[in-house]
Design an enzyme around this catalytic site. Structure first.
Site, PDB file in Angstrom:
ATOM      1  N   GLY A 162      24.242 -38.655 -18.725  1.00 31.48           N
ATOM      2  CA  GLY A 162      25.621 -38.418 -18.387  1.00 31.48           C
ATOM      3  C   GLY A 162      26.144 -39.474 -17.548  1.00 31.48           C
ATOM      4  N   ARG A 192      16.850 -39.573 -43.622  1.00 29.42           N
ATOM      5  CA  ARG A 192      16.441 -39.258 -42.220  1.00 29.42           C
ATOM      6  C   ARG A 192      15.424 -37.901 -42.144  1.00 29.42           C
ATOM      7  NH1 ARG A 192      20.705 -38.882 -37.456  1.00 29.42           N
ATOM      8  NH2 ARG A 192      20.933 -36.750 -38.155  1.00 29.42           N
ATOM      9  N   PHE A 228      18.596 -32.043 -23.355  1.00 27.32           N
ATOM     10  CA  PHE A 228      18.521 -33.366 -24.327  1.00 27.32           C
ATOM     11  C   PHE A 228      18.772 -32.750 -25.776  1.00 27.32           C
ATOM     12  CE2 PHE A 228      15.043 -34.708 -21.279  1.00 27.32           C
ATOM     13  CZ  PHE A 228      15.979 -35.651 -20.484  1.00 27.32           C
ATOM     14  N   ARG A 276      28.407 -32.239 -43.474  1.00 28.96           N
ATOM     15  CA  ARG A 276      28.655 -31.867 -42.409  1.00 28.96           C
ATOM     16  C   ARG A 276      29.903 -31.362 -42.120  1.00 28.96           C
ATOM     17  NH1 ARG A 276      24.139 -32.045 -43.306  1.00 28.96           N
ATOM     18  NH2 ARG A 276      22.198 -32.800 -42.010  1.00 28.96           N
ATOM     19  N   LYS A 315      16.544 -24.715 -28.316  1.00 22.23           N
ATOM     20  CA  LYS A 315      17.686 -24.051 -28.034  1.00 22.23           C
ATOM     21  C   LYS A 315      17.632 -22.733 -28.584  1.00 22.23           C
ATOM     22  CE  LYS A 315      20.334 -27.352 -26.298  1.00 22.23           C
ATOM     23  NZ  LYS A 315      21.699 -27.098 -25.608  1.00 22.23           N
ATOM     24  N   ASP A 353      24.770 -32.160 -12.652  1.00 23.88           N
ATOM     25  CA  ASP A 353      24.316 -33.081 -13.567  1.00 23.88           C
ATOM     26  C   ASP A 353      23.230 -33.903 -12.964  1.00 23.88           C
ATOM     27  OD1 ASP A 353      24.437 -35.093 -15.637  1.00 23.88           O
ATOM     28  OD2 ASP A 353      25.750 -33.958 -16.550  1.00 23.88           O
ATOM     29  N   TYR A 411      13.905 -29.823 -31.119  1.00 28.26           N
ATOM     30  CA  TYR A 411      15.253 -29.669 -30.290  1.00 28.26           C
ATOM     31  C   TYR A 411      15.796 -28.299 -30.831  1.00 28.26           C
ATOM     32  CZ  TYR A 411      20.263 -29.770 -29.864  1.00 28.26           C
ATOM     33  OH  TYR A 411      21.213 -29.615 -29.570  1.00 28.26           O
TER      34      TYR A 411
END
Ligand code: NAD
Ligand code: UDP
Length: 334
Positions: free
Chosen positions: A36, A282, A76, A221, A145, A31, A141
């Site tokens: 972290g 948002r 991130f 969610r 991924k 890391d 983001y």
């Protein structure tokens, strides 16, 4: 043989390291501590401070350790930031994956369990979301991924590196004894923000949007407890060790909670008033995200222990109360 955990000082990674150690695995952690915390890493794991994109450094770790498989959390993950700084995400996340797979291949390490996300699906066409549904991310983001998933697929084809991509929905909670938990700075996730208000650190919660086509107008969610999530990684690693082929699994509860319902649940758990106001939507928030997670339950034999949000919030509240300043190691970066 050792399990190498990349990003093991982060929120989810530190819980996975902890569960691996509890279950008797030998664990090494890489890391760079960009988000972290050194103190989050179980003392029984060997710690290497460095960057996944630094191949010479990674090479050294793979030389020293007898690695049987890796679990890759290092990335991130702040959606609004990724909209403003997409290249930061493609560099750290996507290029980080290329670097890691290069080194794995060189050292003949052929198993990787990977932190993917519901953000790879984008705006869902149907609820609950199945693993086979289209992946059309709506932010950099999620795109970074998805690219990482695709890079793993081609690396499986070419080098035989087997992977399990775990697509998390909303992760919350903390280890029950309150010794490790979530400490992001700035915090962007709903549950820790609600608890910051409960603790008096923020004046009120801003609920982003109440005009969505949901039961009460706020986003819905699917919440999963961080320790249940950690356990799924260990099952996924064992699945690969048993010789199974690469695959992807959603990790969620298959139940949806609206933002207002989460607020009510937190009021109940904490006994605090928790002032809240409605705020504009948002950017980039899908209306509803609920996982179909029966595949992980059936195929990996995943049996989550926390099946209601009040229990999840209770563990996060316990961490918050016992660690009001988190790991107390903040610098300007975190
Ligand atoms: P986190 O920021 O707490 O943990 C990430 C860890 O990776 C940190 O310890 C950080 O220092 C380290 N790291 C980042 N870039 C690195 C690099 N280049 N080299 C070495 N270390 C590096 O995040 P988290 O909430 O624990 O999330 C972990 C993973 O799970 C992420 O990959 C994220 O995309 C994914 N995920 C998280 C959620 C969630 O709700 N928290 C949901 C879906 C997916
Ligand atoms: N949210 C909110 N106020 C906040 C933070 C989050 O209303 O201060 C909402 C957000 O808009 C979303 C839900 O809470 O509908 C979960 O957001 P989070 O960032 O925790 O996870 P995401 O679903 O974006 O991965």
């Amino acid at each position: 043989m050792t399990v190498l955990v990349l990003g093991g000082a982060g929120y989810i990674g530190s819980h996975a390291v902890d569960r691996l150690v509890e279950k008797g695995y030998d664990v090494a952690v890489v890391d760079n501590l960009v988000t972290g915390h050194r103190a989050a890493v179980n003392a029984k794991a060997r710690f290497y401070e460095g960057d996944v994109r630094d191949q010479a450094f990674l090479d050294g770790v793979f030389d020293k350790e007898d690695i049987e498989g890796v679990i890759h959390f290092a990335a991130f993950s702040v959606v609004p930031e990724s909209m403003k700084k997409p290249l930061k995400y493609f560099d750290n996340n996507t290029a980080g994956m290329v670097s890691l797979l290069e080194v794995m291949n060189k050292h003949n390490v052929k198993k990787i369990v990977f932190s993917s996300t519901a953000a790879t699906y984008g705006e869902p066409k149907q609820i609950p979301i199945k693993e086979t549904d289209p992946q059309v991310p709506t932010n950099p983001y999620g795109e970074s991924k998805l690219m990482m998933e695709k890079i793993m697929r081609w690396s499986d084809e070419a080098y035989g590196i087997k992977f399990v991509a775990l697509r998390y929905f909303n992760v919350a909670g903390a280890k029950e004894d309150g010794s490790i938990g979530e400490d992001h700075h700035p915090e962007t996730h709903l549950v820790p923000i609600i608890l910051e208000v409960a603790a008096g650190e923020r004046d009120q919660l801003a609920i982003f949007g109440d005009d969505y086509p949901t039961k009460d107008g706020t986003n819905v969610r699917d919440y999963v407890h961080v320790v249940d999530l950690a356990d799924a990684h260990i099952l996924a690693l064992e699945y690969l060790k048993a010789g199974h082929d690469s695959d992807a699994f959603n990790l969620g509860s298959s139940t949806g909670f609206s933002n207002k319902e989460m607020l009510e649940a937190a009021r109940k758990v904490t006994g605090k008033e928790i002032p809240a106001k409605m705020a504009p939507r948002r950017a980039g928030d899908p209306s509803t995200l609920i996982a179909a997670s029966d595949k992980a339950r059936k195929t990996l034999n995943w049996q989550p222990r926390f099946d209601n949000v009040e229990d999840i919030i209770r563990t996060a509240w316990n961490w918050k109360q016992t660690h009001p300043a988190g790991y107390n190691d903040r610098n300007e970066e975190k």
